[in-house]
Design a protein around this motif. Sequence first.
Motif, PDB file in Angstrom:
ATOM      1  N   ALA A   1       0.931  -0.803  -0.061  1.00 23.68           N
ATOM      2  CA  ALA A   1      -0.288   0.335   0.587  1.00 23.68           C
ATOM      3  C   ALA A   1       1.045   1.229  -0.211  1.00 23.68           C
ATOM      4  O   ALA A   1       1.913   1.303   0.444  1.00 23.68           O
ATOM      5  CB  ALA A   1      -1.034  -0.098   1.102  1.00 23.68           C
ATOM      6  N   PRO A   2       0.250   2.573  -0.789  1.00 24.54           N
ATOM      7  CA  PRO A   2       1.697   3.670  -0.754  1.00 24.54           C
ATOM      8  C   PRO A   2       1.192   4.156   0.600  1.00 24.54           C
ATOM      9  O   PRO A   2       0.682   3.983   1.514  1.00 24.54           O
ATOM     10  CB  PRO A   2       0.678   4.372  -1.867  1.00 24.54           C
ATOM     11  N   LEU A   3       3.031   4.470   0.730  1.00 26.45           N
ATOM     12  CA  LEU A   3       2.963   5.938   1.636  1.00 26.45           C
ATOM     13  C   LEU A   3       4.019   7.523   1.277  1.00 26.45           C
ATOM     14  O   LEU A   3       4.200   6.877  -0.106  1.00 26.45           O
ATOM     15  CB  LEU A   3       4.042   5.392   2.506  1.00 26.45           C
ATOM     16  N   THR A   4       3.945   8.116   1.480  1.00 33.09           N
ATOM     17  CA  THR A   4       4.176   9.790   0.331  1.00 33.09           C
ATOM     18  C   THR A   4       5.624   9.953   1.247  1.00 33.09           C
ATOM     19  O   THR A   4       5.440   9.678   2.346  1.00 33.09           O
ATOM     20  CB  THR A   4       2.993  10.538   1.120  1.00 33.09           C
ATOM     21  N   VAL A   5       6.270   9.793   0.763  1.00 34.26           N
ATOM     22  CA  VAL A   5       7.695  10.705   0.710  1.00 34.26           C
ATOM     23  C   VAL A   5       8.336  12.341   0.600  1.00 34.26           C
ATOM     24  O   VAL A   5       7.101  12.121  -0.837  1.00 34.26           O
ATOM     25  CB  VAL A   5       8.744   9.673   0.065  1.00 34.26           C
ATOM     26  N   ARG A   6       8.303  13.086   1.296  1.00 35.22           N
ATOM     27  CA  ARG A   6       8.057  14.290   0.674  1.00 35.22           C
ATOM     28  C   ARG A   6       9.651  15.184   0.876  1.00 35.22           C
ATOM     29  O   ARG A   6      10.589  14.062   2.254  1.00 35.22           O
ATOM     30  CB  ARG A   6       7.116  14.575   1.715  1.00 35.22           C
ATOM     31  N   TYR A   7      10.060  15.511  -0.121  1.00 32.54           N
ATOM     32  CA  TYR A   7      11.516  16.004   0.332  1.00 32.54           C
ATOM     33  C   TYR A   7      11.572  17.336   0.247  1.00 32.54           C
ATOM     34  O   TYR A   7      10.984  18.508   0.268  1.00 32.54           O
ATOM     35  CB  TYR A   7      12.278  16.026  -1.232  1.00 32.54           C
ATOM     36  N   PHE A   8      12.362  17.929   1.520  1.00 30.35           N
ATOM     37  CA  PHE A   8      12.514  19.390   1.204  1.00 30.35           C
ATOM     38  C   PHE A   8      13.807  19.552   0.917  1.00 30.35           C
ATOM     39  O   PHE A   8      15.035  18.633   1.427  1.00 30.35           O
ATOM     40  CB  PHE A   8      11.865  19.659   2.836  1.00 30.35           C
TER      41      PHE A   8
ATOM     42  N   ALA B   1      16.238  18.445  -4.189  1.00 30.35           N
ATOM     43  CA  ALA B   1      17.365  19.145  -5.347  1.00 30.35           C
ATOM     44  C   ALA B   1      18.181  17.730  -5.501  1.00 30.35           C
ATOM     45  O   ALA B   1      17.402  17.581  -6.997  1.00 30.35           O
ATOM     46  CB  ALA B   1      18.596  19.930  -4.614  1.00 30.35           C
ATOM     47  N   ALA B   2      18.209  17.007  -4.824  1.00 31.95           N
ATOM     48  CA  ALA B   2      18.364  15.806  -4.822  1.00 31.95           C
ATOM     49  C   ALA B   2      17.749  14.546  -5.276  1.00 31.95           C
ATOM     50  O   ALA B   2      18.094  13.901  -6.478  1.00 31.95           O
ATOM     51  CB  ALA B   2      19.566  14.923  -3.647  1.00 31.95           C
ATOM     52  N   ALA B   3      16.369  14.964  -5.093  1.00 24.91           N
ATOM     53  CA  ALA B   3      15.798  13.613  -5.735  1.00 24.91           C
ATOM     54  C   ALA B   3      15.039  14.512  -7.543  1.00 24.91           C
ATOM     55  O   ALA B   3      14.122  13.707  -7.897  1.00 24.91           O
ATOM     56  CB  ALA B   3      14.683  13.597  -5.176  1.00 24.91           C
ATOM     57  N   GLY B   4      14.963  15.869  -7.493  1.00 28.97           N
ATOM     58  CA  GLY B   4      14.577  15.890  -8.586  1.00 28.97           C
ATOM     59  C   GLY B   4      12.745  16.260  -8.223  1.00 28.97           C
ATOM     60  O   GLY B   4      11.961  16.417  -9.071  1.00 28.97           O
ATOM     61  N   ARG B   5      12.383  16.385  -6.944  1.00 25.40           N
ATOM     62  CA  ARG B   5      11.218  16.523  -7.320  1.00 25.40           C
ATOM     63  C   ARG B   5      11.001  16.781  -5.531  1.00 25.40           C
ATOM     64  O   ARG B   5      11.280  16.021  -4.795  1.00 25.40           O
ATOM     65  CB  ARG B   5      10.194  15.060  -7.357  1.00 25.40           C
ATOM     66  N   THR B   6       9.191  17.401  -5.459  1.00 25.05           N
ATOM     67  CA  THR B   6       9.308  17.373  -4.211  1.00 25.05           C
ATOM     68  C   THR B   6       8.429  15.959  -3.300  1.00 25.05           C
ATOM     69  O   THR B   6       8.330  16.469  -1.646  1.00 25.05           O
ATOM     70  CB  THR B   6       7.869  18.812  -3.654  1.00 25.05           C
TER      71      THR B   6
ATOM     72  N   ARG C   1      16.717   4.595  -7.168  1.00 26.28           N
ATOM     73  CA  ARG C   1      15.366   5.500  -8.070  1.00 26.28           C
ATOM     74  C   ARG C   1      16.550   6.879  -8.214  1.00 26.28           C
ATOM     75  O   ARG C   1      16.261   7.047  -8.965  1.00 26.28           O
ATOM     76  CB  ARG C   1      14.725   5.659  -7.285  1.00 26.28           C
ATOM     77  N   HIS C   2      17.303   7.589  -7.193  1.00 29.14           N
ATOM     78  CA  HIS C   2      17.544   8.841  -8.043  1.00 29.14           C
ATOM     79  C   HIS C   2      19.448   8.686  -7.490  1.00 29.14           C
ATOM     80  O   HIS C   2      19.842   9.676  -8.133  1.00 29.14           O
ATOM     81  CB  HIS C   2      17.071   9.401  -6.742  1.00 29.14           C
ATOM     82  N   GLY C   3      19.716   7.745  -7.421  1.00 29.71           N
ATOM     83  CA  GLY C   3      21.320   7.554  -7.096  1.00 29.71           C
ATOM     84  C   GLY C   3      21.805   8.059  -5.655  1.00 29.71           C
ATOM     85  O   GLY C   3      21.675   8.901  -5.202  1.00 29.71           O
ATOM     86  N   GLU C   4      23.050   8.567  -6.542  1.00 29.48           N
ATOM     87  CA  GLU C   4      24.320   8.810  -5.034  1.00 29.48           C
ATOM     88  C   GLU C   4      24.055   9.763  -4.803  1.00 29.48           C
ATOM     89  O   GLU C   4      24.113  10.397  -3.580  1.00 29.48           O
ATOM     90  CB  GLU C   4      25.389   8.959  -5.505  1.00 29.48           C
TER      91      GLU C   4
END
Length: 92
Positions: free
Chosen positions: A12-19, A24-29, A49-52
């Motif tokens: 089931a989904p969960l939400t990951v929020r980046y600050f 900037a490192a993930a390229g998404r909010t 998914r997003h790298g080093e």
Amino acid sequence: MAEPTRPADAGAPLTVRYFAGARAAAGRTEETASAGRSLDELVVELTDRHGERLAAVLTVASFLVDGVTCHDRRAPLTAGATIDVLPPFAGG
């Protein structure tokens, strides 16, 4: 042969929020990921998914699970949880 037992909300989904720098490192909010895994396992998935660049941020970041600091990084994350990734903030 029996399949391994997984939590009822696994998948089931969960939400990951980046600050800040994590954003900037993930390229998404924000994005979704599967619940039923631990925070440590989620960090591995996000690194894949997003790298080093994101991996470097995740090694020094703090994590909130539904607004509460996560102290047990091996506990399963429940469906519907929101994980906030907070890199160290500069300030003065």
